[in-house]
Design an enzyme around this catalytic site. Structure first.
Site, PDB file in Angstrom:
ATOM      1  N   LEU A  32       0.816  -1.215   0.000  1.00 44.44           N
ATOM      2  CA  LEU A  32       0.000   0.000   0.000  1.00 44.44           C
ATOM      3  C   LEU A  32       0.853   1.269   0.000  1.00 44.44           C
ATOM      4  O   LEU A  32       1.896   1.329   0.632  1.00 44.44           O
ATOM      5  CB  LEU A  32      -0.917   0.001   1.226  1.00 44.44           C
ATOM      6  CG  LEU A  32      -1.830  -1.218   1.385  1.00 44.44           C
ATOM      7  CD1 LEU A  32      -2.712  -1.057   2.617  1.00 44.44           C
ATOM      8  CD2 LEU A  32      -2.680  -1.460   0.154  1.00 44.44           C
ATOM      9  N   HIS A  33       0.367   2.257  -0.749  1.00 41.50           N
ATOM     10  CA  HIS A  33       1.004   3.579  -0.754  1.00 41.50           C
ATOM     11  C   HIS A  33      -0.071   4.629  -0.471  1.00 41.50           C
ATOM     12  O   HIS A  33      -1.260   4.277  -0.273  1.00 41.50           O
ATOM     13  CB  HIS A  33       1.724   3.823  -2.087  1.00 41.50           C
ATOM     14  CG  HIS A  33       0.872   3.569  -3.292  1.00 41.50           C
ATOM     15  ND1 HIS A  33      -0.259   4.297  -3.568  1.00 41.50           N
ATOM     16  CD2 HIS A  33       0.954   2.644  -4.289  1.00 41.50           C
ATOM     17  CE1 HIS A  33      -0.810   3.873  -4.680  1.00 41.50           C
ATOM     18  NE2 HIS A  33      -0.112   2.848  -5.145  1.00 41.50           N
ATOM     19  N   GLY A  35      -1.706   6.479  -2.290  1.00 34.39           N
ATOM     20  CA  GLY A  35      -2.877   6.396  -3.181  1.00 34.39           C
ATOM     21  C   GLY A  35      -3.923   5.463  -2.577  1.00 34.39           C
ATOM     22  O   GLY A  35      -5.102   5.817  -2.450  1.00 34.39           O
ATOM     23  N   HIS A  36      -3.471   4.250  -2.168  1.00 34.32           N
ATOM     24  CA  HIS A  36      -4.403   3.306  -1.524  1.00 34.32           C
ATOM     25  C   HIS A  36      -4.978   3.910  -0.246  1.00 34.32           C
ATOM     26  O   HIS A  36      -6.157   3.762   0.045  1.00 34.32           O
ATOM     27  CB  HIS A  36      -3.670   2.010  -1.134  1.00 34.32           C
ATOM     28  CG  HIS A  36      -3.122   1.237  -2.283  1.00 34.32           C
ATOM     29  ND1 HIS A  36      -1.768   1.024  -2.462  1.00 34.32           N
ATOM     30  CD2 HIS A  36      -3.731   0.594  -3.295  1.00 34.32           C
ATOM     31  CE1 HIS A  36      -1.582   0.295  -3.535  1.00 34.32           C
ATOM     32  NE2 HIS A  36      -2.743   0.016  -4.074  1.00 34.32           N
ATOM     33  N   LYS A 148      -5.764   6.154 -11.519  1.00 38.63           N
ATOM     34  CA  LYS A 148      -4.540   5.902 -12.295  1.00 38.63           C
ATOM     35  C   LYS A 148      -4.810   4.764 -13.274  1.00 38.63           C
ATOM     36  O   LYS A 148      -4.320   4.766 -14.389  1.00 38.63           O
ATOM     37  CB  LYS A 148      -3.358   5.548 -11.385  1.00 38.63           C
ATOM     38  CG  LYS A 148      -2.058   5.488 -12.196  1.00 38.63           C
ATOM     39  CD  LYS A 148      -0.868   5.277 -11.324  1.00 38.63           C
ATOM     40  CE  LYS A 148      -0.861   3.913 -10.703  1.00 38.63           C
ATOM     41  NZ  LYS A 148      -0.785   2.810 -11.686  1.00 38.63           N
ATOM     42  N   ARG A 186       4.459  -0.258  -8.131  1.00 41.37           N
ATOM     43  CA  ARG A 186       5.600  -0.637  -8.988  1.00 41.37           C
ATOM     44  C   ARG A 186       6.703   0.419  -8.998  1.00 41.37           C
ATOM     45  O   ARG A 186       7.785   0.157  -9.534  1.00 41.37           O
ATOM     46  CB  ARG A 186       5.118  -0.912 -10.415  1.00 41.37           C
ATOM     47  CG  ARG A 186       4.270  -2.171 -10.518  1.00 41.37           C
ATOM     48  CD  ARG A 186       3.948  -2.535 -11.951  1.00 41.37           C
ATOM     49  NE  ARG A 186       3.387  -3.869 -12.072  1.00 41.37           N
ATOM     50  CZ  ARG A 186       2.085  -4.149 -12.186  1.00 41.37           C
ATOM     51  NH1 ARG A 186       1.196  -3.181 -12.189  1.00 41.37           N
ATOM     52  NH2 ARG A 186       1.678  -5.398 -12.294  1.00 41.37           N
TER      53      ARG A 186
END
Ligand code: PAF
Length: 281
Positions: A32-33, A35-36, A148, A186
């Site tokens: 997770l980043h 964005g998540h 995205k 990624r």
């Protein structure tokens, strides 16, 4: 809470619904980043209970894709998801999700023919199949997806409509680093030099936006401008640059109404996506 089994997850969701609670689902492949986390926070703001699924779905990867090396860190995901407001992390094993050879798949036609659908055959069938399975396991009120993957959002929205899933799809804006790089699990594959090259994606979209604001409406001219900007860097290997109607995903010659400008570019071995959506008069 962390569940690995479908049965306990179903039971939990059923009990929450019985109590009159609304359920938000955030399907992810983990690592997770921000964005998540923005999806989880939005889900928490709009629902009583938030379930985050973490499952790296093998059937949406091609034979030469990065399934084996896709980044994984469940403990980190668990901590981040709970901190962002998740109530339950559902992390099934491969055997739990696909106990035997599947004979049933979900295919959305036409919307999957171009963009990533053209360069990753079978990818969207894998996505819509696993998302259908998740929707059946976790019959949420709302499910949250990042823009995205704009084509993925369009395909899943169509699937929900066509197959009468009683679930609202909530598209959420792309989250970017300060320098413009769209967040992606990624991005961890990129070395320093590649990360610099990756900035050209958002920069090329910025240039396209400028051209459109100055009055340019011919898709070919805008695509050419993005392409030549990216081709200046030998690290950028373009998979596609396309301008399509936002709703139908059909290629446009002249920009009109809501348009999606989408790119997929390989930087070294890493395939990155970025896009912008613009309302054009
Ligand atoms: O966007 C993703 O991470 C995946 O495609 C999804 C929606 C979780 C399905 O595996």
């Amino acid at each position: 809470m962390l569940f690995h089994y479908i049965k306990e997850t179903r039971l939990y969701v059923k009990e929450q619904k019985k109590l009159g609670k609304s359920i938000g689902l955030v399907p992810t492949m983990g690592y997770l980043h921000q964005g998540h986390l923005s999806l989880i926070k939005k889900a928490k703001a709009e629902n009583d209970v938030v379930v985050v699924s973490v499952f790296i779905n093998p059937i949406q990867f091609g034979p030469n894709d990065d399934f084996e090396k896709y980044p994984r860190d469940l403990q980190r995901d668990y901590n981040l998801a709970l901190d962002a407001g998740a109530d339950l992390l559902f992390n099934p094993s491969l055997e739990e999700m696909y106990p035997e050879k599947s004979r049933s798949f979900v295919l959305v036609q036409e919307l999957t023919d171009n963009l990533c659908g053209a360069s990753r055959p079978g990818h969207f069938q894998g996505v819509t199949t696993v998302v259908s399975k998740l929707f059946n396991i976790i019959p949420a009120d709302r499910a949250y997806f990042g823009m995205k993957d704009a084509q993925q959002v369009a395909v899943i929205t169509q699937m929900v409509k066509d197959l009468n899933f009683d679930i609202e799809i909530v598209p959420c804006p792309i989250i970017r680093e300060k320098d413009g790089l769209a967040l992606s699990s990624r991005n961890v594959y990129l070395n320093n030099k590649e990360r610099q090259s990756a900035l050209l994606l958002s920069q090329s979209l910025g240039k396209a936006e400028e051209l459109i604001k100055q009055g340019e409406r011919t898709a070919e001219i805008i695509v050419d401008s993005i392409t030549s900007f990216l081709e200046k860097d030998p690290n950028c290997n373009i998979d596609y640059v396309e301008i399509v109607d936002f709703h139908t995903l059909k290629d446009l010659k002249i920009l009109k109404n809501k348009v999606l400008i989408a790119l997929a570019v390989k930087i070294g071995k890493t395939r990155l996506l970025d896009n912008i959506v613009m309302e054009v008069e």
